[in-house]
Design an enzyme around this catalytic site. Structure first.
Site, PDB file in Angstrom:
ATOM      1  N   GLY A 188       0.725  -1.175   0.013  1.00 41.95           N
ATOM      2  CA  GLY A 188      -0.060  -0.037   0.025  1.00 41.95           C
ATOM      3  C   GLY A 188       0.958   1.246   0.168  1.00 41.95           C
ATOM      4  CB  ALA A 189       2.084   3.426  -2.636  1.00 40.13           C
ATOM      5  NE  ARG A 279      -6.810   3.220  11.314  1.00 40.78           N
ATOM      6  CZ  ARG A 279      -6.062   2.507  12.301  1.00 40.78           C
ATOM      7  NH1 ARG A 279      -5.021   1.867  12.090  1.00 40.78           N
ATOM      8  NH2 ARG A 279      -6.700   2.367  13.569  1.00 40.78           N
ATOM      9  CG  ASP A 319     -10.653   7.031  12.093  1.00 41.83           C
ATOM     10  OD1 ASP A 319     -10.674   8.415  11.812  1.00 41.83           O
ATOM     11  OD2 ASP A 319      -9.569   6.577  12.175  1.00 41.83           O
ATOM     12  CG  HIS A 451      11.953  38.840   3.002  1.00 40.93           C
ATOM     13  ND1 HIS A 451      11.969  37.728   2.171  1.00 40.93           N
ATOM     14  CD2 HIS A 451      13.382  39.154   3.218  1.00 40.93           C
ATOM     15  CE1 HIS A 451      13.171  37.823   1.465  1.00 40.93           C
ATOM     16  NE2 HIS A 451      13.925  38.801   2.377  1.00 40.93           N
TER      17      HIS A 451
END
Ligand code: FAD
Ligand code: NAD
Length: 475
Positions: A188-189, A279, A319, A451
């Site tokens: 799995g990438a 997952r 989830d 900056h």
């Protein structure tokens, strides 16, 4: 122990614990039940994220990055270190300390918000009741006006490459290696495969990543995906696309993975395998009979836009419900649900969930990719700025990647922002805020950026959208 609450949250991960804290802040009586157990048997709040996900992975990432930079960059700064060595056990001990500080911190936060922590298993019963099984196995019956389910997710297993806890492991196992594997196979990438593959690669492992899809990082803007692939290849990550793993066999020196790709059937022998193919929602022993809470066909708890389940006063977040499996998405849902229970207004903006992949260079984005803008059929414009043109990035020896802004051509509203480069995960916050307020590229153009900072890349990319960049020729 009190048994009646305004709110009971089942699950103390990054969705559940913020929900409980906010409920406490809203002056509601609240208990948070969590059953997470570490390998040594100790209980800990924080769920996957704090114990076996976001936090430990970033701790290792930092160590491996420093090790790599010491070897590859220090000399350019005139710093001599002699031979740089890595003590994996010390690295793991540091990780463990960070995890413990984070998880113990939740108990202190609970105390200050008046949340009752309950360590053990929670099971929803009908009629606003919860069966709680404590650490000692004793059961008690609790009740609440509102119950929030936040039980999270677990790694998806791969049928033909079953986890064995030592040679074939999930992401938690890959965070606990005590030695650098000579050769690591990653299946799995996706986000986990790339992050953990990078960690062990930087520490010296030979890493092969087998990805079933033909396309690399299909969820990202494709210009970013292309740039990322180039860097990962240069770092020695051997990413094979269109590689479908068909099985495995125990070999003398590890595991032989069998896979097919465009070249046909192939095998590779690796010392360890990490299976990171996604997952799935976790609801084991969560729902008692007759609760009426509906799951979808993939096992996620069905919820509406506001995280209400099919049962009144039962909510679900994180989830275990639809949407990206990300800690910050779960946290927002938890807070919004706790506010809704207290009668306050709030809403999760699912269009503006930032994504970050913690590789080097880091990758982060929010909103539409250029491909999605094109598909939508609207007229759009693109502004980009390479970190090579940023004085700060060059001073940091990190002038890789770019910042890219996709905006509506007619209204000038920013539609998406994509960053690959140093501190991309920090830089993206400006884009999320700008987009929350429907900012245009002109708004960013007219905002002063200090900056020299990396954030000037965002400013210049906004200017470049109208061919007004100062520090690069406009194209
Ligand atoms: P979880 O974190 O899984 O927590 C659920 C908790 O509920 C657990 O403690 C579980 O034990 C408990 N529980 C379950 N059922 C019961 C029950 N019946 N009774 C009592 N307790 C119960 N996301 C990011 O945003 N950024 C990252 O950098 C990131 N890195 C990650 C790295 C890795 C290796 C992994 C695996 C994941 C990563 N994630 C990351 C994803 C993130 O961890 C999840 O999105 C997040 O943890 C989900 O939160 P949750 O609260 O929904 O579930
Ligand atoms: P993922 O969905 O990101 O990637 C899984 C990859 O595995 C996909 O590219 C898929 O095509 C591939 N795959 C599926 N089956 C395969 C097979 N049989 N053979 C080869 N490749 C296969 O899932 P993940 O990397 O496991 O991560 C799980 C979740 O954890 C993700 O949803 C992610 O959001 C979350 N997470 C987030 C972060 C972060 O925010 N930085 C870090 C880690 C994890």
């Amino acid at each position: 122990m009190a048994t009646e609450f305004d709110v009971i949250v089942i699950g103390g991960g990054p969705a559940g614990y913020p929900c409980a804290i906010r409920a406490g802040q809203n002056k509601l009586s609240v208990a948070c039940i969590d059953e997470w157990q570490n390998r040594d048997g100790t209980y800990a709040f924080g769920g996957t994220c704090l114990n076996a996900g976001c936090i430990p992975s970033k701790a290792l990432l930092e160590s491996s990055e420093l090790f790599h930079r010491a070897q590859t960059e220090f000399a350019a700064h005139g710093i001599g270190t002699g031979a740089v060595s890595m003590d994996v056990n010390a690295m793991q001990a540091r990780k463990g300390k960070i995890v413990k500080q984070s998880t113990m911190g939740i108990l202190a936060l609970f105390k200050s918000a008046g949340v009752t922590p309950l360590q053990g298993h929670g099971k929803l019963l009908s009629g606003g009741r919860v069966e709680f099984t404590g650490k000692d196995g004793a059961k008690s019956l609790l009740s609440a006006k509102h119950i929030v389910l936040a039980s999270g997710s677990t790694p998806m297993p791969l049928k033909n490459v079953p986890f064995d806890g030592s040679q074939i492991v999930d992401s938690w196992g890959a965070l606990d290696f005590t030695e650098v594997p000579k050769k690591l196979g990653v299946i799995g990438a996706g986000v986990i495969g790339l992050e953990l593959g990078s960690v062990w690669r930087r520490l010296g492992a030979e890493v092969i990543v087998l990805e079933a899809l033909d396309k690399f990082l299909p969820i990202a803007d494709q210009a970013v995906a292309k740039e990322a692939a180039r860097h990962f290849q240069k770092q020695g990550l051997d990413i094979r696309l269109g590689a479908k793993v068909t099985g495995c066999e125990k070999a003398k020196d590890g595991v032989m993975l069998q896979f097919t790709d465009a070249k046909g059937a192939q095998t590779v022998v690796v010392e360890k395998v990490v299976v990171a193919i996604g997952r799935r929602p976790y609801t084991a022993e969560l729902l008692g009979e007759g609760t009426g809470v509906e799951l979808d066909e993939r096992g996620f708890i069905n919820v509406d836009h506001d995280c209400r389940t099919s049962v009144p006063n039962v909510w679900a977040i994180g989830d275990v419900v639809r949407g990206p499996m990300l800690a910050h998405k779960g946290k927002e849902e938890g807070v919004v649900v706790a506010d809704a229970i207290a009668g306050k207004a709030g809403e999760v903006n699912y269009n503006l969930v930032p994504s970050v992949i913690y590789t080097a260079p880091e990758i982060a984005w929010v909103g539409l990719t250029e491909e999605q803008a094109k598909e939508s059929g609207r007229a759009y414009k693109v502004g980009a700025f390479p970190f090579m043109a940023s004085g700060r990035a060059r001073a940091m020896e990190a002038a890789n990647g770019f910042c890219k802004i996709v905006a509506d051509k007619d209204s000038d509203e920013i539609l998406g922002v994509h960053v690959i480069g140093p501190m991309a995960g920090e830089l993206i916050a400006e884009a999320v805020l700008a987009m929350e307020y429907s900012a245009s590229t002109e708004d960013l153009q007219r905002t002063m950026h200090a900056h020299p900072t990396l954030s000037e890349a965002m400013h210049e990319a906004a200017l470049n959208a109208d061919k007004l960049a100062i520090d690069i020729p406009n194209r």
